[in-house]
Design an enzyme around this catalytic site. Structure first.
Site, PDB file in Angstrom:
ATOM      1  N   GLN A 129       0.838  -1.206   0.000  1.00 24.95           N
ATOM      2  CA  GLN A 129       0.000   0.000   0.000  1.00 24.95           C
ATOM      3  C   GLN A 129       0.874   1.258   0.000  1.00 24.95           C
ATOM      4  O   GLN A 129       1.611   1.489   0.964  1.00 24.95           O
ATOM      5  CB  GLN A 129      -0.875  -0.009   1.262  1.00 24.95           C
ATOM      6  CG  GLN A 129      -1.733   1.219   1.441  1.00 24.95           C
ATOM      7  CD  GLN A 129      -2.347   1.273   2.835  1.00 24.95           C
ATOM      8  OE1 GLN A 129      -1.749   0.802   3.811  1.00 24.95           O
ATOM      9  NE2 GLN A 129      -3.526   1.835   2.953  1.00 24.95           N
ATOM     10  N   GLY A 130       0.782   2.055  -1.037  1.00 23.95           N
ATOM     11  CA  GLY A 130       1.579   3.289  -1.122  1.00 23.95           C
ATOM     12  C   GLY A 130       0.715   4.519  -0.878  1.00 23.95           C
ATOM     13  O   GLY A 130       0.309   5.188  -1.836  1.00 23.95           O
ATOM     14  N   TYR A 131       0.404   4.770   0.363  1.00 24.49           N
ATOM     15  CA  TYR A 131      -0.374   5.957   0.730  1.00 24.49           C
ATOM     16  C   TYR A 131       0.547   7.013   1.376  1.00 24.49           C
ATOM     17  O   TYR A 131       0.691   8.105   0.887  1.00 24.49           O
ATOM     18  CB  TYR A 131      -1.466   5.595   1.758  1.00 24.49           C
ATOM     19  CG  TYR A 131      -2.762   5.034   1.205  1.00 24.49           C
ATOM     20  CD1 TYR A 131      -2.827   4.413  -0.027  1.00 24.49           C
ATOM     21  CD2 TYR A 131      -3.928   5.112   1.958  1.00 24.49           C
ATOM     22  CE1 TYR A 131      -4.020   3.886  -0.501  1.00 24.49           C
ATOM     23  CE2 TYR A 131      -5.132   4.588   1.485  1.00 24.49           C
ATOM     24  CZ  TYR A 131      -5.169   3.979   0.260  1.00 24.49           C
ATOM     25  OH  TYR A 131      -6.358   3.463  -0.197  1.00 24.49           O
ATOM     26  N   SER A 132       1.160   6.656   2.536  1.00 25.53           N
ATOM     27  CA  SER A 132       1.885   7.641   3.362  1.00 25.53           C
ATOM     28  C   SER A 132       3.112   8.190   2.648  1.00 25.53           C
ATOM     29  O   SER A 132       3.765   7.493   1.868  1.00 25.53           O
ATOM     30  CB  SER A 132       2.332   6.993   4.670  1.00 25.53           C
ATOM     31  OG  SER A 132       1.245   6.388   5.312  1.00 25.53           O
ATOM     32  N   SER A 164       4.669  -1.111   3.994  1.00 25.57           N
ATOM     33  CA  SER A 164       4.888  -2.478   4.501  1.00 25.57           C
ATOM     34  C   SER A 164       5.025  -3.445   3.324  1.00 25.57           C
ATOM     35  O   SER A 164       4.284  -3.345   2.343  1.00 25.57           O
ATOM     36  CB  SER A 164       3.712  -2.918   5.368  1.00 25.57           C
ATOM     37  OG  SER A 164       3.504  -2.016   6.422  1.00 25.57           O
ATOM     38  N   GLU A 247      -9.152  -1.853   5.496  1.00 28.14           N
ATOM     39  CA  GLU A 247      -7.929  -2.031   6.278  1.00 28.14           C
ATOM     40  C   GLU A 247      -8.240  -1.991   7.770  1.00 28.14           C
ATOM     41  O   GLU A 247      -7.767  -2.812   8.549  1.00 28.14           O
ATOM     42  CB  GLU A 247      -6.917  -0.931   5.935  1.00 28.14           C
ATOM     43  CG  GLU A 247      -5.648  -1.023   6.793  1.00 28.14           C
ATOM     44  CD  GLU A 247      -4.589   0.016   6.436  1.00 28.14           C
ATOM     45  OE1 GLU A 247      -4.937   1.034   5.807  1.00 28.14           O
ATOM     46  OE2 GLU A 247      -3.430  -0.196   6.807  1.00 28.14           O
TER      47      GLU A 247
HETATM   48  C1  LIG Z   1       3.393  -0.732  11.516  1.00 29.69           C
HETATM   49  C2  LIG Z   1       3.016   0.295  10.482  1.00 29.69           C
HETATM   50  C3  LIG Z   1       2.747  -0.103   9.188  1.00 29.69           C
HETATM   51  C4  LIG Z   1       2.424   0.856   8.226  1.00 29.69           C
HETATM   52  N1  LIG Z   1       2.195   0.424   6.945  1.00 29.69           N
HETATM   53  C5  LIG Z   1       1.894   1.338   5.995  1.00 29.69           C
HETATM   54  C6  LIG Z   1       1.729   0.922   4.633  1.00 29.69           C
HETATM   55  O1  LIG Z   1       1.852  -0.250   4.293  1.00 29.69           O
HETATM   56  N2  LIG Z   1       1.446   1.871   3.709  1.00 29.69           N
HETATM   57  C7  LIG Z   1       1.293   3.186   4.024  1.00 29.69           C
HETATM   58  O2  LIG Z   1       0.989   3.981   3.150  1.00 29.69           O
HETATM   59  N3  LIG Z   1       1.475   3.620   5.309  1.00 29.69           N
HETATM   60  C8  LIG Z   1       1.777   2.726   6.289  1.00 29.69           C
HETATM   61  N4  LIG Z   1       1.976   3.136   7.590  1.00 29.69           N
HETATM   62  C9  LIG Z   1       1.944   4.574   7.879  1.00 29.69           C
HETATM   63  C10 LIG Z   1       0.735   5.010   8.703  1.00 29.69           C
HETATM   64  O3  LIG Z   1      -0.426   5.017   7.923  1.00 29.69           O
HETATM   65  C11 LIG Z   1       1.058   6.400   9.282  1.00 29.69           C
HETATM   66  O4  LIG Z   1       2.155   6.240  10.154  1.00 29.69           O
HETATM   67  C12 LIG Z   1      -0.114   6.986  10.042  1.00 29.69           C
HETATM   68  O5  LIG Z   1      -1.161   7.319   9.173  1.00 29.69           O
HETATM   69  C13 LIG Z   1       0.302   8.239  10.843  1.00 29.69           C
HETATM   70  O6  LIG Z   1       0.983   9.152  10.052  1.00 29.69           O
HETATM   71  P1  LIG Z   1       2.409   9.743  10.505  1.00 29.69           P
HETATM   72  O7  LIG Z   1       3.283   8.621  10.899  1.00 29.69           O
HETATM   73  O8  LIG Z   1       2.865  10.668   9.449  1.00 29.69           O
HETATM   74  O9  LIG Z   1       2.097  10.569  11.855  1.00 29.69           O
HETATM   75  P2  LIG Z   1       1.492  12.069  11.947  1.00 29.69           P
HETATM   76  O10 LIG Z   1       0.345  12.213  11.019  1.00 29.69           O
HETATM   77  O11 LIG Z   1       2.623  13.028  11.804  1.00 29.69           O
HETATM   78  O12 LIG Z   1       0.932  12.085  13.431  1.00 29.69           O
HETATM   79  C14 LIG Z   1       1.773  12.353  14.573  1.00 29.69           C
HETATM   80  C15 LIG Z   1       0.867  12.403  15.803  1.00 29.69           C
HETATM   81  O13 LIG Z   1      -0.077  13.507  15.702  1.00 29.69           O
HETATM   82  C16 LIG Z   1      -1.408  13.029  15.865  1.00 29.69           C
HETATM   83  N5  LIG Z   1      -2.315  13.760  14.976  1.00 29.69           N
HETATM   84  C17 LIG Z   1      -2.082  14.092  13.679  1.00 29.69           C
HETATM   85  N6  LIG Z   1      -3.143  14.761  13.165  1.00 29.69           N
HETATM   86  C18 LIG Z   1      -4.086  14.830  14.146  1.00 29.69           C
HETATM   87  C19 LIG Z   1      -5.402  15.377  14.234  1.00 29.69           C
HETATM   88  N7  LIG Z   1      -5.988  15.967  13.183  1.00 29.69           N
HETATM   89  N8  LIG Z   1      -6.088  15.262  15.406  1.00 29.69           N
HETATM   90  C20 LIG Z   1      -5.502  14.649  16.485  1.00 29.69           C
HETATM   91  N9  LIG Z   1      -4.242  14.115  16.467  1.00 29.69           N
HETATM   92  C21 LIG Z   1      -3.545  14.190  15.324  1.00 29.69           C
HETATM   93  C22 LIG Z   1      -1.354  11.566  15.470  1.00 29.69           C
HETATM   94  O14 LIG Z   1      -2.404  10.827  16.055  1.00 29.69           O
HETATM   95  C23 LIG Z   1       0.026  11.137  15.993  1.00 29.69           C
HETATM   96  O15 LIG Z   1      -0.059  10.841  17.359  1.00 29.69           O
HETATM   97  C24 LIG Z   1       2.331   2.223   8.564  1.00 29.69           C
HETATM   98  C25 LIG Z   1       2.605   2.608   9.877  1.00 29.69           C
HETATM   99  C26 LIG Z   1       2.956   1.673  10.822  1.00 29.69           C
HETATM  100  C27 LIG Z   1       3.269   2.144  12.212  1.00 29.69           C
END
Ligand SMILES: Cc1cc2nc3c(=O)[nH]c(=O)nc-3n(C[C@H](O)[C@H](O)[C@H](O)COP(=O)(O)OP(=O)(O)OC[C@H]3O[C@@H](n4cnc5c(N)ncnc54)[C@H](O)[C@@H]3O)c2cc1C
Length: 394
Positions: A129-132, A164, A247
């Protein structure tokens, strides 16, 4: 409410149990799931998924022409439960089966469904999955990876992160910006990208469990045929959210949580605290009871969702509730296990004093990741309060 299974469903369960007993390779029982740097293990897990597919136990609710069984969802639920009870490894093609597969059934063209769905099930093609992106996680709609349409091809440039399984995936379903001038949710498209296309570089990232479970993925002038677009151009946000709901449902499994909780109960009876089994300590008992109540509540929530699925009601915020409740509960269960184990909880897997082959500290770290992946707990709470409870947006 009648929560029992019908005699036919019980008969199906018995026949399935026999099949699992005869077919689950001994090496796979209780074995660590994925070992990312071990190609042989990846092949073994593909072979296991293929066996399940050939026996007709995968994606049973999908239409027959795409590799499913046209069966009702209860049968698939029974299969999922029995595989967990038999301690079979997780499916290597889970992101295909649970995420992009159902999305293609909903939004894909007939050609896309016929091309991709059977190979998702047979594990011939593994998906990631290429989202983040580095600047787009919770605020996913800020993504910057650019795809320019030139004739019949998109030219993709940019970077994904936390992808992942990308190091062994054959395909990526991802979000790209196709109209930078539109409001941010409206200029996004959903593409299927062959990971072997020239211009793609994958760099593994080591997680705190020590495994390179996810990756950075770089795109440099990557050519993607226009026919790999899912849904309408610039309407990818709609498609992306359908995948996200699938998901979030995938991340919460009642049986798995129940099994982890049973493991903690066993530890509490075996390990001693202040001269008696931890399970007899009043403070510990109170906390175990609290966890047990949460496990039961999660089970009934899952039944409610199953009813919704049987009645073809939309997933709605149920998927977010499921994701929030189950991932936090799983992490709290593992934290309790570590507390009961005391300093034994920090022993390396190779120590002769290690408990349960060092499973608990690994699970503690892994379950923390699942609270973040698929949308953090805070984001799920925002969704539940705004879309479910009708509270105002800040
Ligand atoms: C084990 C694992 C597997 C993953 N696999 C994939 C994958 O296969 N493909 C993919 O695309 N991504 C993947 N991800 C990424 C995941 O989707 C992101 O880590 C997640 O969406 C959070 O984004 P970020 O890490 O940029 O944190 P940020 O968005 O920077 O958030 C940092 C903190 O701020 C808080 N926060 C942010 N915005 C708000 C708001 N509006 N209100 C309240 N709190 C807020 C968050 O809750 C968090 O605590 C994976 C992550 C993990 C940990």
């Amino acid at each position: 409410m009648d929560l029992s299974y019908t005699p036919e469903q019980e008969a199906f369960r018995r026949q399935l149990r026999k099949w699992i007993k005869a077919n689950l390779p001994a090496r796979d029982k209780d074995a660590p799931g994925l070992e990312y740097g071990n190609p042989q293990r990846i092949q073994e897990l593909k072979a296991w998924q293929r066996k399940l597919y050939d026996a007709g136990y995968l994606a049973m609710g999908w239409p027959k022409e795409y590799g499913g069984q046209d069966a009702d969802i209860v049968q698939q639920t029974i299969v999922n439960e029995e595989l967990l009870l038999a301690r079979a490894p997780a499916l290597i093609g889970m992101m295909g089966i649970q995420m992009v597969g159902p999305t293609l059934i909903q939004f894909g063209t007939e050609e896309q469904r016929r091309r991709y769905l059977p190979k998702i099930l047979s594990a011939e093609e593994i998906w990631c999955q290429g989202y983040s992106e580095p600047g787009a996680g919770s605020d996913l709609a800020s993504l910057k990876t650019r795809a320019e349409l030139m004739g019949d091809e998109f030219i993709v440039n940019g970077q994904k992160v936390w992808t992942s399984n990308a190091q062994f995936a054959d395909w990526l379903f991802g979000l790209v910006r196709t109209d930078p001038s539109a409001p941010k949710h409206r200029g996004i498209s959903y593409l299927l990208i062959d990971m072997k296309t020239p211009g793609i570089t994958v760099r593994p990232l080591i997680q705190m469990t020590g495994d390179p479970g996810f990756n950075e993925v770089f795109f440099e002038d990557v050519r993607v045929p226009r026919q790999n677009l899912v849904g309408e151009l610039n309407q990818g946000w709609l498609v992306a959210n359908a995948t996200l709901a699938h998901e979030r449902n995938m991340l919460g499994s009642t049986v798995h949580t129940q099994q982890m909780f049973n493991g903690v109960l066993r530890l509490a009876r075996q390990r001693r605290r202040y001269g008696r089994p931890a399970a007899e300590d009043p403070v510990m008992r109170q906390r175990l009871a609290d966890l047990m109540i949460r496990v039961e509540a999660m089970k009934y929530h899952a039944y409610r969702q199953l009813t919704d699925s049987i009645k073809h009601r939309p997933l709605g915020i149920g998927a977010s509730v499921n994701k929030l409740v189950s991932t936090e509960l799983n992490h709290d269960i593992t934290a309790m296990a570590l507390e009961i184990m005391g300093s034994y909880g920090f022993l390396a897997r190779t120590s002769r004093h290690v408990i349960d082959r060092g499973l608990w500290p690994i699970e503690f770290m892994f379950t923390l990741g699942l609270i973040i992946g698929g949308g953090t707990s805070q984001i799920q709470k925002n969704i539940i309060s705004e879309r479910g409870l009708g509270m105002p947006r800040k």
